[in-house]
Write a protein that holds these residues in place. Structure first.
Motif, PDB file in Angstrom:
ATOM      1  N   ILE A 181      15.642 -21.820 -23.329  1.00 15.55           N
ATOM      2  CA  ILE A 181      16.983 -21.005 -23.410  1.00 15.55           C
ATOM      3  C   ILE A 181      16.731 -19.696 -24.007  1.00 15.55           C
ATOM      4  CG2 ILE A 181      19.059 -21.038 -24.940  1.00 15.55           C
ATOM      5  CD1 ILE A 181      19.190 -24.009 -24.756  1.00 15.55           C
ATOM      6  N   ASN A 182      15.747 -19.809 -25.139  1.00 12.23           N
ATOM      7  CA  ASN A 182      15.389 -18.446 -25.680  1.00 12.23           C
ATOM      8  C   ASN A 182      14.660 -17.339 -24.705  1.00 12.23           C
ATOM      9  OD1 ASN A 182      15.000 -16.874 -28.035  1.00 12.23           O
ATOM     10  ND2 ASN A 182      12.767 -17.109 -27.782  1.00 12.23           N
ATOM     11  N   MET A 185      17.470 -15.803 -22.288  1.00 12.16           N
ATOM     12  CA  MET A 185      18.369 -14.964 -23.136  1.00 12.16           C
ATOM     13  C   MET A 185      17.490 -13.370 -23.248  1.00 12.16           C
ATOM     14  SD  MET A 185      20.086 -17.581 -25.672  1.00 12.16           S
ATOM     15  CE  MET A 185      21.030 -16.279 -26.380  1.00 12.16           C
ATOM     16  N   GLU A 186      16.077 -13.877 -23.566  1.00 12.50           N
ATOM     17  CA  GLU A 186      15.564 -12.628 -23.964  1.00 12.50           C
ATOM     18  C   GLU A 186      14.652 -11.972 -22.512  1.00 12.50           C
ATOM     19  OE1 GLU A 186      12.133 -13.180 -26.824  1.00 12.50           O
ATOM     20  OE2 GLU A 186      13.557 -13.406 -28.397  1.00 12.50           O
ATOM     21  N   LEU A 190      20.473 -13.287 -19.983  1.00  9.31           N
ATOM     22  CA  LEU A 190      21.564 -14.308 -19.984  1.00  9.31           C
ATOM     23  C   LEU A 190      22.089 -14.471 -21.530  1.00  9.31           C
ATOM     24  CD1 LEU A 190      19.930 -17.101 -17.620  1.00  9.31           C
ATOM     25  CD2 LEU A 190      21.384 -14.806 -16.889  1.00  9.31           C
ATOM     26  N   ASP A 191      23.416 -14.763 -21.423  1.00 12.40           N
ATOM     27  CA  ASP A 191      24.021 -15.044 -22.706  1.00 12.40           C
ATOM     28  C   ASP A 191      23.776 -16.677 -22.688  1.00 12.40           C
ATOM     29  OD1 ASP A 191      26.100 -16.937 -21.291  1.00 12.40           O
ATOM     30  OD2 ASP A 191      27.446 -15.291 -21.434  1.00 12.40           O
ATOM     31  N   PHE A 192      23.711 -17.168 -23.847  1.00 13.87           N
ATOM     32  CA  PHE A 192      23.556 -18.600 -24.349  1.00 13.87           C
ATOM     33  C   PHE A 192      24.052 -19.331 -23.330  1.00 13.87           C
ATOM     34  CE2 PHE A 192      24.544 -22.774 -26.246  1.00 13.87           C
ATOM     35  CZ  PHE A 192      23.369 -23.258 -26.566  1.00 13.87           C
ATOM     36  N   GLU A 194      24.852 -19.333 -20.271  1.00 10.54           N
ATOM     37  CA  GLU A 194      24.494 -19.204 -18.809  1.00 10.54           C
ATOM     38  C   GLU A 194      23.110 -19.770 -18.836  1.00 10.54           C
ATOM     39  OE1 GLU A 194      26.352 -15.145 -17.189  1.00 10.54           O
ATOM     40  OE2 GLU A 194      24.625 -14.836 -18.510  1.00 10.54           O
ATOM     41  N   ALA A 195      22.387 -19.408 -20.202  1.00 10.54           N
ATOM     42  CA  ALA A 195      21.038 -20.042 -20.147  1.00 10.54           C
ATOM     43  C   ALA A 195      21.017 -21.457 -20.252  1.00 10.54           C
ATOM     44  CB  ALA A 195      20.322 -19.214 -21.257  1.00 10.54           C
ATOM     45  N   TRP A 196      21.840 -21.964 -21.071  1.00 10.54           N
ATOM     46  CA  TRP A 196      21.948 -23.446 -21.270  1.00 10.54           C
ATOM     47  C   TRP A 196      22.247 -24.252 -20.116  1.00 10.54           C
ATOM     48  CZ3 TRP A 196      26.369 -26.720 -21.487  1.00 10.54           C
ATOM     49  CH2 TRP A 196      26.232 -27.910 -21.855  1.00 10.54           C
ATOM     50  N   LEU A 232      17.969 -18.800 -32.042  1.00  9.59           N
ATOM     51  CA  LEU A 232      19.494 -19.206 -31.721  1.00  9.59           C
ATOM     52  C   LEU A 232      20.247 -19.225 -33.047  1.00  9.59           C
ATOM     53  CD1 LEU A 232      19.028 -22.101 -29.252  1.00  9.59           C
ATOM     54  CD2 LEU A 232      19.279 -19.651 -28.761  1.00  9.59           C
ATOM     55  N   GLN A 236      25.019 -22.335 -31.752  1.00 12.50           N
ATOM     56  CA  GLN A 236      24.032 -22.561 -30.366  1.00 12.50           C
ATOM     57  C   GLN A 236      23.377 -23.798 -30.632  1.00 12.50           C
ATOM     58  OE1 GLN A 236      22.412 -18.879 -30.105  1.00 12.50           O
ATOM     59  NE2 GLN A 236      24.042 -17.930 -28.903  1.00 12.50           N
TER      60      GLN A 236
END
Length: 237
Positions: A181-182, A185-186, A190-192, A194-196, A232, A236
């Protein structure tokens, strides 16, 4: 790790222990034997799978009986000079400190490649974290799972191994999902949420003890302190 003609997904199989042979005691029992057999069957079936684990320098306990007939645990420092040195090192953050993880490769037991993380390095203050399999609780257990999960993902990236599916054999590698996920995002912005959504489509989880008493629970404050949040927030996590 190339896709086969049938376009089978390329799988990274994460597990705390692998039972490949009794001469290589980085396992304790059924979980490890299953994991080892999966690596061997993948080799025999030409399935695009690799393993991610930890090089336990003292393995699991060896039980002995004293002169009075009482059992006691003993530990040995094993040497594994026959493992292949990948020349790769990655870093994870534990308790606010950077910990280096060396990556070894094992293919000696008719198995697909098994990559093992090892922090027993002169530059580390926490060299004992990859000493004993299941030998610690609380802080050290979380640290070991950070090495397996977050360190495992970083090792895959450093080795340049493409992966389609991440298989977590039991809950120990869970922090690999946090690292995935990280990454999104980095690296992708993506926001959390979307990444999740993307990450959960790439993870397969096998549970072996589906009762509360057989699974770990950790306080959020401990996870934050140890570095498991990995960027996170509490919400989150």
């Amino acid at each position: 790790m190339e896709k086969t003609k049938l376009s089978l997904p390329r799988v990274a199989y994460f597990c705390m222990e692998f039972g490949l042979h009794e001469s290589f005691p980085i396992y304790s029992g059924g979980l490890g034997i299953l994991a080892g057999d999966i690596l061997k069957e993948a080799k025999a079936s030409n399935f695009p799978l690799i393993g991610i684990g930890i090089l336990w320098r003292q393995g699991y306990t060896s039980q002995r009986i004293d002169q009075k007939g009482y059992p006691y645990d003993s530990y040995y420092e094993y040497r594994h000079d026959w493992l292949e040195d990948t020349k790769v090192k990655v870093r994870v953050r534990i308790r606010g400190r950077q910990v280096k993880c060396k990556v070894w490769k094992c293919t000696q037991f008719e198995n697909v490649p098994l990559y093992l993380l090892d922090v027993n390095l002169p530059e580390n203050d926490d060299r004992l974290l990859t000493g004993q399999l299941y030998g610690w609780f609380s802080e050290e257990r979380v640290a070991q799972e950070i090495i397996l999960g977050i360190g495992g993902i970083k090792a895959l990236r450093a080795l340049g191994i493409p992966v389609d599916i991440y298989h977590f054999n039991d809950s120990h590698p869970v922090f690999a999902g946090i690292e995935l996920i990280n990454e999104l995002m980095e690296d992708k912005g993506l926001d959390f949420e979307e990444a999740w959504e993307q990450v959960k489509e790439k993870i397969v989880f096998t549970t072996h003890t589906p009762v509360k008493a057989g699974n770990e629970e950790h306080d959020h404050e401990l996870l934050r302190y140890m570095g498991a949040y990995n960027g996170l927030t509490f919400g989150q996590m």
